[in-house]
Design an enzyme around this catalytic site. Structure first.
Site, mmCIF file in Angstrom:
data_model
loop_
_atom_site.group_PDB
_atom_site.id
_atom_site.type_symbol
_atom_site.label_atom_id
_atom_site.label_comp_id
_atom_site.label_asym_id
_atom_site.label_seq_id
_atom_site.Cartn_x
_atom_site.Cartn_y
_atom_site.Cartn_z
ATOM 1 N N LYS A 53 3.231 -3.350 15.935
ATOM 2 C CA LYS A 53 4.562 -2.803 15.612
ATOM 3 C C LYS A 53 5.608 -3.320 16.600
ATOM 4 C CE LYS A 53 2.542 1.219 13.405
ATOM 5 N NZ LYS A 53 2.118 2.624 13.478
ATOM 6 N N GLN A 97 2.113 7.316 17.676
ATOM 7 C CA GLN A 97 0.933 6.770 17.000
ATOM 8 C C GLN A 97 -0.147 7.849 16.866
ATOM 9 O OE1 GLN A 97 0.714 3.548 15.715
ATOM 10 N NE2 GLN A 97 -1.160 4.349 14.796
ATOM 11 N N ASP A 120 8.915 6.978 10.605
ATOM 12 C CA ASP A 120 7.618 7.025 9.914
ATOM 13 C C ASP A 120 7.724 7.881 8.649
ATOM 14 O OD1 ASP A 120 5.501 5.503 10.805
ATOM 15 O OD2 ASP A 120 4.912 6.900 12.385
#
Ligand code: NDP
Length: 288
Positions: A53, A97, A120
């Site tokens: 990412k 994460q 997200d």
């Protein structure tokens, strides 16, 4: 029939080129898109995801911030960092994460991210907006799947769509997005009685189960579009999806490979949400 692959790498490259162009424009206007990523613990898969990412951000001309905490970090420390990032106007996207170590309540952590920076798309507020068909940050994986279907002009309106999996991050939002576009959606899960009955009548099947080679060719309607979200390690140690690719491609019309399918699109849509957030920040600044 042998299915054609939907090439996630090629589509991702094309979308990322456009995002890099938008990032350059935003940067020239004084708002460089910035994504902050928090990693807790030493899970090797999570470390790889975070590295990918961060690298994707940098390649697209974004600023990226990476914060790594040891597995035994006190939750307050991470909440403190989130509060700091929420308040930092130069940060447009924040992601934590998953999975997190056991001392964390993941829902509580996700709720601590400002919905305006929840790139997200996991915050309850954004998920609620998605359910209501209102503007939100879409969860990256299902949004990437929608882009893949659209890139191939797959008819969604009126299609029978079956989603296998009902997680908050993939299955449920996937079903909502297909429903919003006019598909007739069935969501299957571990309690579903006769899975193959459902999958065999689907024009579009999305497998998000987390079990290697789970969906086999005999469970697929001839000509169906098969989307494989799964990321698993096969018995040979190689990366594989939830779909038994060899048998499924003999029946489907279009299929996503693993690797090189949904995975690259997930990161791409994370970049897209971060650009969108930066654009909103610039628009807000201009309207003052
Ligand atoms: P979860 O484990 O949270 O959810 C799995 C779902 O599969 C559950 O809803 C579960 O049902 C269902 N399931 C399990 N066994 C069966 C069965 N025998 N029959 C039918 N349904 C079953 O996983 P995620 O949704 O987070 O992820 C799914 C997969 O996608 C994983 O392989 C993950 O690594 C991958 N993934 C890939 C991404 C990408 O970018 N390509 C991004 C995110 C995830 P129940 O709810 O009843 O337990």
């Amino acid at each position: 029939m042998t299915a054609r692959n939907i090439d996630g790498n090629a589509l991702a490259a094309q979308v990322r080129e456009e995002l890099a162009r938008r990032a350059a424009e935003l940067t020239a206007a004084g708002v460089q898109p910035c994504l902050a990523v928090i990693l807790v613990g030493e899970d090797p898969a999570s470390a790889v995801y975070v590295r990918n990412k961060v690298a994707a951000c940098e390649k697209a001309g974004f600023r990226s911030l990476r914060f790594a905490f040891p597995a035994d970090v006190a939750p307050e420390v991470v909440f403190g960092k989130l509060a700091e990032l929420n308040a930092d106007a130069s940060v447009h996207g924040i992601l934590v994460q998953l999975p997190l170590p056991p001392q964390f309540d993941a829902d509580q952590v996700l709720e601590a991210i400002s919905p305006e920076k929840d790139v997200d798309g996991f915050h309850a507020e954004n998920f609620g907006l998605l359910l209501q068909g209102r503007k939100s940050f879409y969860p990256c994986t299902p949004w990437g799947v929608m882009k893949m279907l659209d890139s191939e002009n797959v008819p969604i309106k009126g299609a029978e769509a079956v989603v296998i999996g009902r997680s908050n991050i993939v299955g449920k939002p996937m079903a909502v997005m297909l429903l919003a576009r006019g598909a007739t959606v069935t969501v299957c899960h571990s309690q579903t009685k006769d899975l193959a009955f459902h999958t065999r009548r689907a024009d579009i099947v999305v497998a998000a189960v987390g079990r290697a080679n789970f969906l086999t060719g005999d469970m697929i309607k001839p000509g169906a579009v098969v989307i494989d979200v799964g990321i698993n390690r096969g018995a040979d140690g190689k990366l594989c999806g939830d779909v038994d690719f060899a048998s499924a491609r003999e029946v489907a019309s279009l299929i996503t490979p693993v690797p090189g399918g949904v995975g690259p699109m997930t990161i791409t849509m994370l970049l897209a949400n971060t650009v969108e957030s930066a654009q909103r920040a610039l628009d807000a600044r201009r309207s003052v």
